[in-house]
Design an enzyme around this catalytic site. Sequence first.
Site, PDB file in Angstrom:
ATOM      1  CB  SER A   1      -0.858   0.008   1.271  1.00 50.26           C
ATOM      2  OG  SER A   1      -1.511   1.248   1.457  1.00 50.26           O
TER       3      SER A   1
ATOM      4  CE1 TYR B   1      -4.345  -2.285   5.219  1.00 52.73           C
ATOM      5  CE2 TYR B   1      -3.562  -0.081   4.645  1.00 52.73           C
ATOM      6  CZ  TYR B   1      -4.026  -1.334   4.260  1.00 52.73           C
ATOM      7  OH  TYR B   1      -4.155  -1.632   2.916  1.00 52.73           O
TER       8      TYR B   1
END
Length: 246
Positions: free
Chosen positions: A147, A161
């Site tokens: 990501s 995350y």
Amino acid sequence: MADASASPEMLDPTGRVVMLSGASRGIGLAIARRLHAQGYTLSLGVRNPDAAVFAAFDPARTLVQRFDAEQAETAAQWVDATVARFGRIDALINNAGILRPLDLRSGDESVLDEMWAVNVKAPFRLIRLALPHLEKGGHGRIINVASTDGKRYRDTVSVAYAMTKHAVMALTHAAKFAGWEKGVRVTALCPGAVDTDLVASVPGVTPSANRIAPETIAETVAFLLRLPNTASVAELVLNTRLESWI
Ligand SMILES: NC(=O)c1ccc[n+]([C@@H]2O[C@H](COP(=O)([O-])OP(=O)(O)OC[C@H]3O[C@@H](n4cnc5c(N)ncnc54)[C@H](OP(=O)(O)O)[C@@H]3O)[C@@H](O)[C@H]2O)c1
């Protein structure tokens, strides 16, 4: 007619066996559909192998196998089933992932354990198990769906995350070194917001119209898988927003 301008170095999808986690929906389903259309043989690791969505795949070159990132034994079972069915593994795509809110002032630490298990430990485990098979063919590929949250820190609903996606970057580079001599090439694919369930309820996320389509990620994966050993892409960022460096 063959495209005379196509690079002779690009790898042919035919007969190549790709393991893909989290193929049930979102980015994973888009990747599965794109690779299936290109002629790859697919081993799809999912929590529910009976899902109706897999009926559209050619059963002669598709294995749908139970894989739960939180159950370690299912990783080994999936790798074993893939080798038993197709006799080889040419690529591993670690796509399954979760995003749960957790910051430094609030939230239960168990959320970090859950994300660590799915986003980091499961890819680590699958790479360990698949690497000997990937090395055999001389052109193995690993793509870890990380990501932009693995490339920098910015205010987010989940510091946890971001922590897991930074760990995926380290894992990617470790795998790159481990497999290099035997032709394994490894990429951390780092998208910004993609239009899937994962971000649907995240406050302040990029508006839907500005998100990346899952099909664009799938097309990028298809491109990466065809690159020759001489064209290693260790990290590839696809950003939706204007930021420094990424
Ligand atoms: N969407 C974004 O904006 C974005 C941006 C950058 C990176 N990513 C990354 O892209 C990857 C795919 O995300 P997505 O957007 O496609 O999310 P999604 O639509 O929520 O899909 C998540 C996928 O992961 C699977 N999964 C979740 N927990 C699992 C577990 N314990 N075991 C096995 N599979 C599990 C889900 O399977 P079930 O159907 O069984 O739940 C589903 O197939 C993730 O790694 C995510 O972090 C997403």
